[in-house]
Design an enzyme around this catalytic site. Structure first.
Site, short mmCIF file in Angstrom:
data_model
loop_
_atom_site.label_atom_id
_atom_site.label_comp_id
_atom_site.label_asym_id
_atom_site.label_seq_id
_atom_site.Cartn_x
_atom_site.Cartn_y
_atom_site.Cartn_z
N ASP A 202 18.93 16.94 31.13
CA ASP A 202 20.07 16.68 32.02
C ASP A 202 19.75 17.08 33.46
OD1 ASP A 202 22.62 15.78 32.56
OD2 ASP A 202 23.58 17.70 32.08
N ASN B 216 19.07 14.80 36.16
CA ASN B 216 18.30 13.85 37.00
C ASN B 216 19.12 13.39 38.19
OD1 ASN B 216 16.38 13.98 35.02
ND2 ASN B 216 16.73 11.92 34.20
N ARG C 46 20.31 7.96 42.42
CA ARG C 46 20.20 8.61 41.11
C ARG C 46 18.99 8.10 40.31
NH1 ARG C 46 24.48 11.27 38.89
NH2 ARG C 46 23.88 10.46 36.85
N HIS D 257 15.92 9.70 37.79
CA HIS D 257 15.50 9.31 36.44
C HIS D 257 13.99 9.05 36.40
CE1 HIS D 257 19.58 9.39 35.20
NE2 HIS D 257 19.96 8.32 35.86
N SER E 201 22.60 8.36 25.91
CA SER E 201 23.60 8.63 24.88
C SER E 201 24.47 7.39 24.63
CB SER E 201 24.48 9.81 25.29
OG SER E 201 25.49 9.39 26.20
N ASN F 17 26.65 6.91 27.50
CA ASN F 17 26.10 6.65 28.83
C ASN F 17 26.34 5.22 29.33
OD1 ASN F 17 23.26 8.94 28.48
ND2 ASN F 17 25.19 9.27 29.56
N TRP F 18 26.81 4.33 28.45
CA TRP F 18 27.18 2.97 28.89
C TRP F 18 28.34 3.02 29.87
CZ3 TRP F 18 23.61 -0.41 27.40
CH2 TRP F 18 22.94 -0.23 26.18
N ARG G 17 28.48 4.58 32.52
CA ARG G 17 27.99 4.73 33.89
C ARG G 17 27.99 3.40 34.63
NH1 ARG G 17 23.50 9.48 33.91
NH2 ARG G 17 24.73 10.92 32.66
N LEU H 126 26.85 20.20 24.02
CA LEU H 126 25.92 19.36 23.25
C LEU H 126 26.00 17.89 23.64
CD1 LEU H 126 26.23 20.88 19.67
CD2 LEU H 126 24.30 21.07 21.24
N GLU I 271 18.93 27.17 17.53
CA GLU I 271 19.07 28.14 18.62
C GLU I 271 19.18 27.37 19.94
OE1 GLU I 271 19.47 31.33 18.22
OE2 GLU I 271 19.16 31.22 16.04
#
Ligand code: IPE
Ligand code: IPE
Ligand code: MG
Length: 253
Positions: free
Chosen positions: A36, A38, A49, A53, A81, A84-85, A87, A207, A219
């Site tokens: 995470d 970028n 942006r 990436h 993810s 993420n569509w 965006r 998450l 962990e």
């Protein structure tokens, strides 16, 4: 009685790890990374942006090869993810193009380094060109015996569980047959063990729908730097942090 012998380092990264105090015989077997930051990395520099990436992709190449040399057996990275569509369209298209280019251009070096490539997610929904590049990567490297590198693309932890349950219903399972094993066997990559260590960069402590089922006892290590600034040293630091944890799995040590 003598202490169990620690593994002797066989390359530069292992030497560096031992110097830092890592025990090579207790490395996490499977590391997951939520790459995470970028966008923030780029924005802070007044750049688009997508440049962030691109930088992140370079970081991934370094970290993958370092993890392989270190002796980590599985690395799973969250590349895109299922959410993420949402965006802007040009960022989504840029990301799809970048992942396609990376999957194509990096195949030779991954194969040379004995990396086995896998993918997880609703891959049938990504552009066909990317699907073809991924398929070629998986097929070319299927017999490699180095690190297993999984790209989570159009991946959502909830979607994965939904897909597994759908398959369970198709298989005609009765309520008595539904247990953790029956669901676990129907996840995208049942042969990949649960992650021992989950790293998230850029400081966010969530998450974001990554490996929900599999991370039950992982962990978590959250690191402050945005993904383009992550490095081999940061990976070693996260592993050191992991080795200080006491894992109990609900029991008592
Ligand atoms: C992670 O960086 C990469 C992807 C989600 C594809 P971000 O793009 O989420 O970066 P931030 O969180 O906006 O800084
Ligand atoms: C998670 O990061 C997805 C990837 C790293 C690919 P996001 O940036 O999409 O997560 P949120 O939106 O901050 O929760
Ligand atoms: Mg983000």
């Amino acid at each position: 009685m003598s202490e169990p012998a620690e593994q002797t380092p066989t390359n530069e990264i292992q030497e560096q790890a031992v110097r830092l105090g890592l025990d090579l015989s207790r490395l996490p077997q499977h590391v997951g990374i939520i790459m995470d930051g970028n966008g923030r990395w780029a924005t802070q520099r007044g750049l688009p942006r997508l440049i962030g990436h691109r930088e992140g992709y370079k970081t991934l190449r370094t970290v993958l090869l370092a993890a392989n040399d270190l002796g980590i057996r599985y690395l799973t990275v969250y590349a895109f993810s299922a959410e993420n569509w949402r965006r802007p369209q040009d960022e989504v298209r840029g990301l799809m193009d970048l992942i396609t280019q990376a999957a194509t251009d990096e195949l030779r070096i991954m194969h040379q380094n004995n990396v086995r490539v896998l993918v997880a997610g609703r891959i049938h929904e990504v552009p066909e060109k990317l699907q073809r590049a991924l398929k070629k990567g998986v097929e070319t490297t299927r017999n490699n015996t180095g690190i297993t590198f999984t790209l989570a693309i159009n991946y959502g932890g909830r979607a994965e569980i939904v897909d597994a349950v759908k398959q369970l219903v198709r298989d005609g399972a009765s309520p008595e047959e539904v247990d953790e094993d029956a669901i676990g066997k129907r996840l995208y990559l049942p042969e990949v063990p649960d992650p021992d260590l989950l790293i998230r960069t850029a400081g966010e402590m969530r998450l974001s729908n990554f490996l929900l089922w599999q991370s039950a006892y992982s962990e978590l290590v959250v690191m402050p730097m945005p993904w383009p600034e992550f490095s081999t040293e940061a990976l070693l630091e996260a592993c050191l942090n992991f080795q200080r944890r006491v894992r109990k799995f609900g029991g008592v040590v």
